[in-house]
Design an enzyme around this catalytic site. Structure first.
Site, mmCIF file in Angstrom:
data_model
loop_
_atom_site.group_PDB
_atom_site.id
_atom_site.type_symbol
_atom_site.label_atom_id
_atom_site.label_comp_id
_atom_site.label_asym_id
_atom_site.label_seq_id
_atom_site.Cartn_x
_atom_site.Cartn_y
_atom_site.Cartn_z
ATOM 1 N N ASP A 62 1.193 -1.122 0.065
ATOM 2 C CA ASP A 62 -0.029 -0.294 0.309
ATOM 3 C C ASP A 62 1.244 0.849 0.071
ATOM 4 O O ASP A 62 2.490 1.202 0.588
ATOM 5 C CB ASP A 62 -1.042 -0.113 1.224
ATOM 6 C CG ASP A 62 -1.477 1.236 1.760
ATOM 7 O OD1 ASP A 62 -2.401 1.839 0.089
ATOM 8 O OD2 ASP A 62 -1.435 1.524 2.318
ATOM 9 N N ASP A 107 -0.274 5.501 0.403
ATOM 10 C CA ASP A 107 -0.376 6.205 2.198
ATOM 11 C C ASP A 107 -0.518 6.048 3.081
ATOM 12 O O ASP A 107 -1.208 4.754 3.229
ATOM 13 C CB ASP A 107 -1.598 6.781 1.573
ATOM 14 C CG ASP A 107 -2.012 7.814 -0.034
ATOM 15 O OD1 ASP A 107 -0.388 8.503 0.205
ATOM 16 O OD2 ASP A 107 -2.851 7.581 -0.992
#
Length: 202
Positions: free
Chosen positions: A18, A20
């Site tokens: 991922d 952020d």
């Protein structure tokens, strides 16, 4: 034996990250952009409410941020204004890599690595450009590339297919419940990095 060496003794064949909150500390900047844009439309936004609503694609997140309140702008208009403002904020204050980012050069030498983000393609490109990370990932799947955001596994399954790796041979690094659930639903191993995040997320 280092971390990559220990992984090589497992069945893992690809690593997915991922973006952020996992690799880079962008959440305060994204919050500030949303706060200002919603404020221009007469809506307040608390940081805690922003975090609770985040996780999926913008088309899913923005209605949660508006939370049924009257707003003259559509979700698409809010998103376009937010992305434009975020680009300026990222230039003024480049986002800070998180400890997980130290794994990128280590794991990148041993495995194909991919990125699966709920952010829009434009938002992800802004972040990667700010950090000079545009050439790191073999595949990048964004919220613009899927019809269902996290916790749906679509993004992770799409990344595994692009890498020609079976989902059960992928290891995912995530920082939010929606992302952890998405990776688990895809049949992937998941490493939850939240204990390594800044104090505001602990």
């Amino acid at each position: 034996m280092d971390f990559a060496g220990r992984l090589s003794q497992t069945s893992i064949e690809a690593i997915l990250f991922d973006l952020d909150g996992t690799l880079v500390d962008t959440m305060p900047l994204h919050y500030e952009a949303y706060r200002r844009v919603l404020g221009d439309h007469g809506l307040s936004l608390a940081f805690e409410d922003f975090l609770a609503a985040s996780g999926g694609a913008a088309r899913e997140t923005i209605p949660r941020l508006v939370a049924g309140r009257s707003c003259s702008a559509s979700a698409d208009e809010i998103h376009a204004q937010k992305v434009s403002l975020a680009a300026r904020l990222f230039q003024e204050t480049p986002p800070r890599p998180l400890p997980t980012a130290l794994l990128l050069p280590v794991l990148g030498r041993a495995y194909p690595i991919g990125l699966v983000s709920s952010g829009s393609r434009r938002s992800v490109e802004i972040t990667l450009s700010a950090l000079n990370w545009t050439d790191i990932f073999r595949v990048t799947v964004t919220g613009s590339d899927v019809t269902r955001g996290k916790p749906d596994p679509q993004g992770y399954l799409q990344a595994a297919e692009a890498l020609s790796v079976s989902p059960d041979r992928c290891l995912v690094f995530e920082d939010m419940d929606d992302g952890v659930q998405a990776a688990a639903k895809a049949g992937m191993a998941v490493f939850d990095v939240r204990l390594a995040l800044p104090a505001w997320r602990r």
